[in-house]
Design a protein around this motif. Structure first.
Motif, PDB file in Angstrom:
ATOM      1  N   HIS A   1       2.844  -8.894  -7.308  1.00  0.00           N
ATOM      2  CA  HIS A   1       1.536  -9.179  -6.698  1.00  0.00           C
ATOM      3  C   HIS A   1       1.177 -10.646  -6.922  1.00  0.00           C
TER       4      HIS A   1
ATOM      5  N   HIS B   1      -2.917 -11.759   0.918  1.00  0.00           N
ATOM      6  CA  HIS B   1      -3.905 -10.952   1.632  1.00  0.00           C
ATOM      7  C   HIS B   1      -3.567 -10.927   3.127  1.00  0.00           C
TER       8      HIS B   1
ATOM      9  N   GLU C   1      -0.662  -7.727   0.580  1.00  0.00           N
ATOM     10  CA  GLU C   1      -1.722  -6.898   0.008  1.00  0.00           C
ATOM     11  C   GLU C   1      -2.660  -6.591   1.166  1.00  0.00           C
TER      12      GLU C   1
ATOM     13  N   SER D   1      -4.949  -1.907  -1.193  1.00  0.00           N
ATOM     14  CA  SER D   1      -6.033  -2.192  -2.146  1.00  0.00           C
ATOM     15  C   SER D   1      -7.373  -1.851  -1.523  1.00  0.00           C
TER      16      SER D   1
ATOM     17  N   HIS E   1     -11.013  -3.183  -1.649  1.00  0.00           N
ATOM     18  CA  HIS E   1     -11.920  -4.262  -2.058  1.00  0.00           C
ATOM     19  C   HIS E   1     -13.319  -4.055  -1.477  1.00  0.00           C
TER      20      HIS E   1
ATOM     21  N   HIS F   1      -4.387  -2.744  -8.130  1.00  0.00           N
ATOM     22  CA  HIS F   1      -5.461  -2.686  -9.149  1.00  0.00           C
ATOM     23  C   HIS F   1      -6.338  -1.439  -9.023  1.00  0.00           C
TER      24      HIS F   1
ATOM     25  N   ASP G   1      -0.989 -10.987  -9.971  1.00  0.00           N
ATOM     26  CA  ASP G   1      -2.100 -11.231  -9.052  1.00  0.00           C
ATOM     27  C   ASP G   1      -2.491 -12.708  -9.130  1.00  0.00           C
TER      28      ASP G   1
HETATM   29 ZN   LIG Z   1      -6.718  -7.441  -4.653  1.00  0.00          ZN
END
Ligand SMILES: [Zn+2]
Ligand SMILES: [Zn+2]
Length: 259
Positions: A6, A39, A80, A103, A105, A151, A220
């Motif tokens: 990540h 992302h 991600e 993920s 968010h 996460h 990350d």
């Molecule tokens: Zn994230």
């Protein structure tokens, strides 16, 4: 971290440094499998991600790096991806990559990990916020769109903790992850945030271990100097929980290796 899947690039507009700088740092840390999972583009919250037009350049840059560093380290390509209903795009979901991290968010349209919108933790029931978050993780697992859960307990980022038992709140999400054969990541970004601990916490990790859910690792990193930070903490946590193997991916196929 032997495996570190990540990591971001400057294309998401909130990370810095060159791809080669991230890789050099990973080599220095003894990493053998280093993945970029920037992302993915989305028609929501576009400021914090690459555009759809940039996907090809991003993929090309990572694949070029994979070739130039092949004698030193395995470079992997991923994204991600935000699990957000109505905003997931086929161009991302069908991209030719090694893996996709899913993920959460956003709870509805609330970017709950963005300090700008932190006020909303005070104006809602904290137990309901936590349950909504883990319901979204459960839905994401059941969608079977992704390989890795990003996460998994990000909702704790600002340390607004629920009054109810967290293992109970997370239970159905973890069962869905087990049933759909996903991997969870041990992500060190939490050490850099107000919560000051890994994602997941030791107790959620134990719950995952008891369900036989496989793990992988992620820095990350949003800067080259964040690559490999908190390596000892995260490896010790994995080992203390009982894990000896972690996952890496190639063309969306999983391989387990000893760490
Ligand atoms: Zn994230
Ligand atoms: Zn980011």
């Amino acid at each position: 971290m032997l495996v570190d899947l990540h990591n971001h690039t400057s294309r998401c507009n909130h990370a810095e440094g060159k791809i080669s700088e991230y890789i050099e740092k990973a080599i220095e840390c003894g990493t053998k499998y280093f993945g970029f999972s920037d992302h993915a583009p989305m028609d929501f919250d576009p400021a914090y991600r690459m555009s759809f037009e940039q996907m090809k350049e991003y993929e090309k840059d990572v694949l070029n790096a994979k070739e130039s560093y092949k004698n030193k380290i395995n470079i992997l390509l991923g994204y991600e991806v935000d699990y957000l209903k109505g905003h997931m795009d086929e161009r991302v979901l069908n991209a030719d990559v090694d893996y996709l991290i899913g993920s959460v968010h956003f709870i509805d349209d609330w970017g709950f990990d963005n300090p700008e919108f932190i006020g909303r933790y005070e104006s809602q029931n904290i137990d309901e916020i936590w349950q909504k978050y883990f319901d979204a993780i459960e839905d994401m697992a059941n969608s079977k769109l992704f390989d890795i859960v990003g996460h998994i307990d990000l909702i704790k980022v600002f340390k607004y903790m629920p009054t109810k038992d967290i293992n109970q709140i997370a239970k159905k999400a973890l069962e869905a992850i087990k049933n759909t054969d996903m991997v969870i990541e041990l992500n060190v970004a939490g050490y850099r945030k107000p919560v000051k601990e890994s994602y997941p916490s030791a107790s959620i990790l134990k719950q995952a271990y008891d369900l036989n859910i496989p793990i992988t690792f992620g820095s990350d990193a949003h800067k080259p100097e964040q690559v490999g930070l908190y390596n000892d903490e995260i490896i010790n946590l994995a080992k203390a929980t009982g894990y000896t193997k972690c996952a890496t991916f190639s063309n969306r196929k999983r391989e387990m290796i000893n760490f």
